[in-house]
Design a protein around this motif. Structure first.
Motif, PDB file in Angstrom:
ATOM      1  N   ALA A 109      -0.843 133.180   2.665  1.00 13.78           N
ATOM      2  CA  ALA A 109      -0.519 131.914   3.333  1.00 13.78           C
ATOM      3  C   ALA A 109      -1.228 131.781   4.674  1.00 13.78           C
ATOM      4  O   ALA A 109      -0.977 130.833   5.414  1.00 13.78           O
ATOM      5  CB  ALA A 109       0.988 131.795   3.529  1.00 13.78           C
ATOM      6  N   GLY A 110      -2.099 132.740   4.983  1.00 16.65           N
ATOM      7  CA  GLY A 110      -2.818 132.661   6.254  1.00 16.65           C
ATOM      8  C   GLY A 110      -1.905 132.712   7.463  1.00 16.65           C
ATOM      9  O   GLY A 110      -2.110 132.011   8.452  1.00 16.65           O
ATOM     10  N   SER A 111      -0.874 133.568   7.376  1.00 11.05           N
ATOM     11  CA  SER A 111       0.121 133.715   8.445  1.00 11.05           C
ATOM     12  C   SER A 111       0.904 132.436   8.688  1.00 11.05           C
ATOM     13  O   SER A 111       1.440 132.224   9.773  1.00 11.05           O
ATOM     14  CB  SER A 111      -0.540 134.182   9.752  1.00 11.05           C
ATOM     15  OG  SER A 111      -1.163 135.444   9.553  1.00 11.05           O
ATOM     16  N   GLY A 112       0.973 131.597   7.663  1.00 14.48           N
ATOM     17  CA  GLY A 112       1.701 130.344   7.810  1.00 14.48           C
ATOM     18  C   GLY A 112       2.918 130.249   6.916  1.00 14.48           C
ATOM     19  O   GLY A 112       3.269 129.167   6.422  1.00 14.48           O
ATOM     20  N   GLU A 113       3.613 131.388   6.731  1.00 15.36           N
ATOM     21  CA  GLU A 113       4.772 131.414   5.838  1.00 15.36           C
ATOM     22  C   GLU A 113       5.866 130.446   6.250  1.00 15.36           C
ATOM     23  O   GLU A 113       6.619 129.953   5.416  1.00 15.36           O
ATOM     24  CB  GLU A 113       5.358 132.833   5.776  1.00 15.36           C
ATOM     25  CG  GLU A 113       4.600 133.794   4.897  1.00 15.36           C
ATOM     26  CD  GLU A 113       3.340 134.341   5.546  1.00 15.36           C
ATOM     27  OE1 GLU A 113       2.589 135.043   4.863  1.00 15.36           O
ATOM     28  OE2 GLU A 113       3.090 134.064   6.744  1.00 15.36           O
ATOM     29  N   PHE A 114       5.968 130.176   7.549  1.00 12.00           N
ATOM     30  CA  PHE A 114       7.055 129.325   8.033  1.00 12.00           C
ATOM     31  C   PHE A 114       6.570 127.913   8.369  1.00 12.00           C
ATOM     32  O   PHE A 114       7.288 127.124   8.983  1.00 12.00           O
ATOM     33  CB  PHE A 114       7.719 129.971   9.248  1.00 12.00           C
ATOM     34  CG  PHE A 114       8.236 131.354   8.956  1.00 12.00           C
ATOM     35  CD1 PHE A 114       9.341 131.534   8.149  1.00 12.00           C
ATOM     36  CD2 PHE A 114       7.603 132.481   9.473  1.00 12.00           C
ATOM     37  CE1 PHE A 114       9.827 132.807   7.865  1.00 12.00           C
ATOM     38  CE2 PHE A 114       8.072 133.754   9.194  1.00 12.00           C
ATOM     39  CZ  PHE A 114       9.184 133.924   8.389  1.00 12.00           C
ATOM     40  N   ALA A 115       5.335 127.622   7.987  1.00  9.59           N
ATOM     41  CA  ALA A 115       4.781 126.291   8.244  1.00  9.59           C
ATOM     42  C   ALA A 115       5.247 125.302   7.177  1.00  9.59           C
ATOM     43  O   ALA A 115       5.809 125.686   6.149  1.00  9.59           O
ATOM     44  CB  ALA A 115       3.260 126.357   8.279  1.00  9.59           C
ATOM     45  N   GLY A 116       4.969 124.018   7.435  1.00 10.01           N
ATOM     46  CA  GLY A 116       5.303 122.994   6.461  1.00 10.01           C
ATOM     47  C   GLY A 116       4.401 123.065   5.243  1.00 10.01           C
ATOM     48  O   GLY A 116       3.527 123.929   5.129  1.00 10.01           O
ATOM     49  N   LYS A 117       4.611 122.146   4.324  1.00  8.43           N
ATOM     50  CA  LYS A 117       3.795 122.100   3.115  1.00  8.43           C
ATOM     51  C   LYS A 117       2.508 121.337   3.388  1.00  8.43           C
ATOM     52  O   LYS A 117       2.545 120.206   3.897  1.00  8.43           O
ATOM     53  CB  LYS A 117       4.563 121.427   1.979  1.00  8.43           C
ATOM     54  CG  LYS A 117       5.737 122.235   1.460  1.00  8.43           C
ATOM     55  CD  LYS A 117       6.392 121.524   0.288  1.00  8.43           C
ATOM     56  CE  LYS A 117       7.558 122.356  -0.253  1.00  8.43           C
ATOM     57  NZ  LYS A 117       8.219 121.664  -1.395  1.00  8.43           N
ATOM     58  N   ARG A 118       1.381 121.924   3.021  1.00 11.64           N
ATOM     59  CA  ARG A 118       0.104 121.277   3.313  1.00 11.64           C
ATOM     60  C   ARG A 118      -0.094 119.996   2.520  1.00 11.64           C
ATOM     61  O   ARG A 118      -0.962 119.187   2.870  1.00 11.64           O
ATOM     62  CB  ARG A 118      -1.056 122.246   3.086  1.00 11.64           C
ATOM     63  CG  ARG A 118      -1.215 122.801   1.693  1.00 11.64           C
ATOM     64  CD  ARG A 118      -2.499 123.620   1.558  1.00 11.64           C
ATOM     65  NE  ARG A 118      -2.667 124.572   2.625  1.00 11.64           N
ATOM     66  CZ  ARG A 118      -3.818 125.162   2.932  1.00 11.64           C
ATOM     67  NH1 ARG A 118      -4.900 124.891   2.221  1.00 11.64           N
ATOM     68  NH2 ARG A 118      -3.903 126.025   3.921  1.00 11.64           N
ATOM     69  N   THR A 119       0.680 119.800   1.472  1.00 17.43           N
ATOM     70  CA  THR A 119       0.582 118.554   0.712  1.00 17.43           C
ATOM     71  C   THR A 119       1.284 117.397   1.409  1.00 17.43           C
ATOM     72  O   THR A 119       1.084 116.239   1.052  1.00 17.43           O
ATOM     73  CB  THR A 119       1.179 118.738  -0.692  1.00 17.43           C
ATOM     74  OG1 THR A 119       2.495 119.292  -0.579  1.00 17.43           O
ATOM     75  CG2 THR A 119       0.311 119.671  -1.531  1.00 17.43           C
ATOM     76  N   ASP A 120       2.115 117.694   2.412  1.00 16.19           N
ATOM     77  CA  ASP A 120       2.786 116.647   3.192  1.00 16.19           C
ATOM     78  C   ASP A 120       1.894 116.213   4.346  1.00 16.19           C
ATOM     79  O   ASP A 120       1.102 117.001   4.872  1.00 16.19           O
ATOM     80  CB  ASP A 120       4.107 117.154   3.772  1.00 16.19           C
ATOM     81  CG  ASP A 120       5.192 117.310   2.727  1.00 16.19           C
ATOM     82  OD1 ASP A 120       5.041 116.748   1.632  1.00 16.19           O
ATOM     83  OD2 ASP A 120       6.188 118.010   3.016  1.00 16.19           O
ATOM     84  N   SER A 121       2.050 114.985   4.781  1.00 22.37           N
ATOM     85  CA  SER A 121       1.340 114.531   5.971  1.00 22.37           C
ATOM     86  C   SER A 121       1.875 115.281   7.186  1.00 22.37           C
ATOM     87  O   SER A 121       2.966 115.867   7.150  1.00 22.37           O
ATOM     88  CB  SER A 121       1.537 113.029   6.170  1.00 22.37           C
ATOM     89  OG  SER A 121       2.887 112.752   6.541  1.00 22.37           O
ATOM     90  N   ILE A 122       1.111 115.250   8.275  1.00 19.59           N
ATOM     91  CA  ILE A 122       1.567 115.901   9.499  1.00 19.59           C
ATOM     92  C   ILE A 122       2.864 115.272   9.990  1.00 19.59           C
ATOM     93  O   ILE A 122       3.799 115.972  10.410  1.00 19.59           O
ATOM     94  CB  ILE A 122       0.476 115.838  10.586  1.00 19.59           C
ATOM     95  CG1 ILE A 122      -0.757 116.634  10.147  1.00 19.59           C
ATOM     96  CG2 ILE A 122       1.000 116.348  11.919  1.00 19.59           C
ATOM     97  CD1 ILE A 122      -0.497 118.087   9.827  1.00 19.59           C
ATOM     98  N   THR A 123       2.948 113.960   9.909  1.00 17.02           N
ATOM     99  CA  THR A 123       4.178 113.276  10.327  1.00 17.02           C
ATOM    100  C   THR A 123       5.368 113.736   9.513  1.00 17.02           C
ATOM    101  O   THR A 123       6.449 114.023  10.067  1.00 17.02           O
ATOM    102  CB  THR A 123       4.011 111.753  10.209  1.00 17.02           C
ATOM    103  OG1 THR A 123       2.926 111.334  11.046  1.00 17.02           O
ATOM    104  CG2 THR A 123       5.280 111.029  10.635  1.00 17.02           C
ATOM    105  N   ASN A 124       5.197 113.838   8.200  1.00 19.44           N
ATOM    106  CA  ASN A 124       6.305 114.286   7.351  1.00 19.44           C
ATOM    107  C   ASN A 124       6.686 115.736   7.653  1.00 19.44           C
ATOM    108  O   ASN A 124       7.872 116.089   7.642  1.00 19.44           O
ATOM    109  CB  ASN A 124       5.936 114.145   5.870  1.00 19.44           C
ATOM    110  CG  ASN A 124       5.981 112.707   5.400  1.00 19.44           C
ATOM    111  OD1 ASN A 124       6.566 111.851   6.070  1.00 19.44           O
ATOM    112  ND2 ASN A 124       5.370 112.421   4.262  1.00 19.44           N
ATOM    113  N   GLN A 125       5.694 116.573   7.921  1.00 20.73           N
ATOM    114  CA  GLN A 125       5.990 117.963   8.267  1.00 20.73           C
ATOM    115  C   GLN A 125       6.790 118.036   9.571  1.00 20.73           C
ATOM    116  O   GLN A 125       7.715 118.838   9.696  1.00 20.73           O
ATOM    117  CB  GLN A 125       4.694 118.765   8.403  1.00 20.73           C
ATOM    118  CG  GLN A 125       3.986 119.032   7.079  1.00 20.73           C
ATOM    119  CD  GLN A 125       2.780 119.942   7.243  1.00 20.73           C
ATOM    120  OE1 GLN A 125       2.866 121.002   7.854  1.00 20.73           O
ATOM    121  NE2 GLN A 125       1.642 119.527   6.696  1.00 20.73           N
ATOM    122  N   ILE A 126       6.433 117.189  10.519  1.00 20.50           N
ATOM    123  CA  ILE A 126       7.175 117.154  11.783  1.00 20.50           C
ATOM    124  C   ILE A 126       8.619 116.712  11.547  1.00 20.50           C
ATOM    125  O   ILE A 126       9.565 117.316  12.058  1.00 20.50           O
ATOM    126  CB  ILE A 126       6.478 116.236  12.803  1.00 20.50           C
ATOM    127  CG1 ILE A 126       5.149 116.862  13.258  1.00 20.50           C
ATOM    128  CG2 ILE A 126       7.382 115.982  14.015  1.00 20.50           C
ATOM    129  CD1 ILE A 126       4.268 115.942  14.086  1.00 20.50           C
TER     130      ILE A 126
END
Length: 296
Positions: free
Chosen positions: A47-64
């Protein structure tokens, strides 16, 4: 020795606690796409050290917005740090970077844009874009240095010399951007003295903040293979907490300590398992730091 914690820095700067929302901008890394290598750094997860990040298929706004929902029990009507965490977050055409960064900083609840990247992925165009974003909202750039020792850098497949880190810090400070440096404690073959040499170097490098990260062995990495073969051991908790106390004593009083340990994904963490009890680790760290202060 009273270290300058991130919480205190945020209170001093914004007058309130500010929470981080980890984002995935859909990036890759020159250590994975064949530019430098295809295997990634030896410790880096899929996951490139992004285990706790949002889903890349979501927009940045939706991830926020989803990040805000996850934090709603901790903060209401608060402010947040948009943290581009997964992989190398300046490794894309500037046009794409602009779209992602602008979407993040335009969100009314975002107070800071934080970008995790490699020092060798900061072209002049990218620096100019970061400078532009910094005029809108404060920008932090997090640089993955990990170690100053070339033998370790080669082992972990970092892919750039120390001079590139120095150049990156200078370029970012020239545009008045906050620099946070990542250091891994416990890399195979490094002595406590060598680890402290890295921390001391960062303290004198011009960086504004530091993240001290305990080495985690993650499932599916080449580091796991070496660990299972018995090529190295991980630090015990007592060793780690005393090492961190020693490291903090080397740093400038105004350097912000963004992290003293690290969160491993329980589903993929192989070792050290003691690190999963974060509350216990932080209590031990604070006791060790307080004890060191009394002994001075």
């Amino acid at each position: 020795m009273e270290y300058y914690s991130l919480n205190r820095y945020l209170q001093d700067t914004f007058g309130a606690k500010v929470y981080k929302i980890a984002l995935d901008g859909g990036f890759t890394c020159p250590n994975r796409d064949g530019t430098l290598d295809t295997r990634g750094c030896i410790f880096c997860s899929g996951a490139g050290s992004g285990e706790f990040a949002g889903k890349r298929t979501d927009s940045i706004t939706n991830q926020i917005e989803k990040g805000k929902e996850r934090l709603q029990n901790k903060i209401k009507d608060g402010r947040y740090i948009a943290y581009f965490q997964a992989f190398t977050n300046t490794y894309a055409p500037v046009k794409r970077l602009r779209e992602l960064y602008e979407e993040a900083v335009s969100h009314p609840d975002i107070a800071v844009l934080s970008i995790a990247t490699r020092p060798d992925c900061l072209s002049e165009d990218v620096i100019s874009l970061i400078e532009e974003m910094n005029r809108i909202k404060p920008v932090w750039v997090e640089l993955g240095l990990q170690t100053i020792h070339e033998k370790s850098a080669e082992y972990i497949r970092r892919g750039y010399p120390l001079s590139v880190y120095d150049e990156a810090v200078k370029k970012l400070k020239d545009i008045s951007v906050q620099v946070i440096t990542h250091v891994i404690l416990g890399l195979p073959g490094e002595s406590p003295q060598e680890m402290m040499e890295t921390v001391s170097y960062v303290g004198n490098s011009g960086a504004d903040g530091i993240k001290l990260q305990l080495l985690h062995v993650i499932k599916g990495t080449d580091l796991e293979k070496d660990y299972e073969r018995g090529k190295f051991r991980v630090l015990e908790m007592e060793e780690y907490v005393h090492l961190v106390a020693d490291c903090l004593a080397l740093l400038p009083e105004n350097m912000v300590i963004h992290r003293m340990t690290g969160d491993g994904d329980k589903r993929t963490l192989v070792a050290p398992l003691w690190s999963m009890d974060k509350k216990r680790v932080l209590n031990a760290l604070n006791k060790a730091i307080a004890k060191k202060e009394r002994c001075r």
